[in-house]
Scaffold this motif. Sequence first.
Motif, short mmCIF file in Angstrom:
data_model
loop_
_atom_site.label_atom_id
_atom_site.label_comp_id
_atom_site.label_asym_id
_atom_site.label_seq_id
_atom_site.Cartn_x
_atom_site.Cartn_y
_atom_site.Cartn_z
N LEU A 99 59.63 45.10 -50.68
CA LEU A 99 60.87 45.82 -50.95
C LEU A 99 61.80 45.86 -49.75
O LEU A 99 63.03 45.86 -49.91
N TYR B 88 58.65 31.60 -53.35
CA TYR B 88 59.12 32.21 -52.09
C TYR B 88 59.13 31.18 -50.97
O TYR B 88 60.08 31.12 -50.17
N THR C 181 66.79 48.16 -57.96
CA THR C 181 65.54 48.18 -57.19
C THR C 181 65.30 49.56 -56.59
O THR C 181 64.18 50.09 -56.63
N GLU D 33 60.90 40.86 -54.64
CA GLU D 33 60.62 42.06 -55.45
C GLU D 33 59.32 41.89 -56.23
O GLU D 33 58.52 42.83 -56.34
N VAL E 148 63.68 42.70 -49.96
CA VAL E 148 64.64 42.77 -51.07
C VAL E 148 65.93 43.42 -50.58
O VAL E 148 67.03 42.89 -50.77
N GLU E 149 65.78 44.59 -49.94
CA GLU E 149 66.96 45.32 -49.47
C GLU E 149 67.70 44.52 -48.40
O GLU E 149 68.94 44.46 -48.40
N ALA F 271 65.50 37.32 -52.85
CA ALA F 271 65.35 38.77 -53.02
C ALA F 271 64.62 39.08 -54.33
O ALA F 271 63.76 39.97 -54.39
N MET F 272 64.97 38.33 -55.39
CA MET F 272 64.32 38.55 -56.69
C MET F 272 62.83 38.21 -56.62
O MET F 272 61.98 38.90 -57.20
#
Length: 579
Positions: free
Chosen positions: A448, A418, A475, A443, A451-452, A439-440
Amino acid sequence: MLPFHRLKSLRIAIFLALGVIAAGAAHAQLPGTGAAPEPDTPAAESRLSAELLYRILVGDIALQRGDAALAARAYFEAARESKEPRLARRATEVALFARQRSLALDAAKLWQALDPNADRARQMVATLTQSGAGNELKAELEHVLAEAAANGTQGDAFLQLNQALAGQNDKTVVYRLVVELAKPYPSVPEAQFAIALAGYNSGLTDLEIVAVSVRAADRALELRPGWERAALVKSDILAKTSPEGAIGFLNGFLSGVPQSRPASVALAQLYVEQKRFAEAREVFQRLSTAEPSDKELQFAVGALSLQMKDYATAQRVFSSLQSAGFGDPGVVTFYLAQVAEETRRYDDAIALYSKITDGERAWIAQLRIAALIAKKGDVKGARNFLSDLNPEGRDQRIERAQADSQLLRDAGDNQGAYAVLTAALVTFPESAELLYDIAMVAEKLDRLDEVEKRLGEVIALKPDNAQALNALGYTLVDRTQRTAEGLKLIEQALALAPADPSILDSMGWAQYRLGNLEDSEKFLRRALADRSDPEIAAHLGEVLWAKGERARAKEIWQSQLKQTPDNALLLETVRRFGP
């Protein structure tokens, strides 16, 4: 991944070869391509000058490649230099096909000046002088085709018709125009072929066009049995709606013309598209046995063997090709390195990748070396190797950051991955690739909301990115209560990539979450048939368990565990439901 662009290029090359033959027949009477003048005459010296031959050649090649405008210009210049009326006529006809009205008028005037007795030249000058943009293209083409019919060359004219109309935007209008132009020539196989090809070029969104195009191809084959070009266009039309139908047709065609290489290659390509790799390899192996000197065919056998995990055959074929010096720099070596990597001979793979210093695969080879160093247990050494590389340009800098983060993810250090991606996004904030990767990782870190947010940014940059739509949808389905919202995103992704196993898996999992076990099983079985994947196997097993089919669920899990014994999701699923 398999380089199936090579298979496609092979097929294109075959089409071009056929085009050369047709063009040669059409131009047999042109100076320098047919019966040459007496070599001792001044006219012969003028006509066969290097510059003239060059211009004629440029015109021929441009026409074969579908660039009628360039061909017309080349023929016009050749006619102006040689004072040859047949070349001026050729320039006029091709310019009309290309809708180059001004050039067509200039060529027609030259034709008339060089051959004052040519009635057709006078007619063309008069028509082009009086007509404007509203003049019907159909009338012009009818004149050209009628003239070709009078000279017995209407077949060649129809073969060039679709190329000449390639610049027209509305392909359905082109199709209907070709149908009308072909009506006076029902017994000319090339006219029927032109209809079929125009139908294919229209996109085949109209079922009536599909039916008419197939009938036209059938008629062409009836008029000229065993004609490869007609068979190929029919198989392409059928493949749009029924790949199995196209495969059946080509097998039938080959039973009558077993020596047809173009049809065999087309059949193999269809097998590949349907992931029927063993049958595709069998076709290429048969062709290779018949033409042992053709290394392209051997390469296809090797590539398919690698895809089928038949590493022994792949090793043998690629080693033979390497000894023969086949391919662009590093191509065969790269595949040999892949074989070594897949068979866990990591030192051999590193040594082979290290030899690839030129060509498009050299950078990828360096990234693979880093991954292999990490696979040997030296993650720090792998990261140091990456940091010592000298990426060229934006794309390679992004790919290096992705590779670095992947090393950390594979080592279980999601927080480190990250951090790497966050730093890279400072420099490249609109990189869809980096946004997707972070994003992966987010997660995995249970972030989350991020991620969105990140996947939403990818979709904003690339609305048709099926993988981003699928990832966000999955997701929402898997990690939240927003199953219906996630399903809509997965449906969008599936519409964009209907055969993608990862999207089929997401759709199956969404159906499971909604309680639709039968639909879920269908999607998941399709996904697992296309890709042997531990997460898909975990999902399918869970669905079967929910249906009470526990023995089948265990069978799928155990089979997949033999291939990927360390997959976290698969192990967690098995533990939840028993030993």
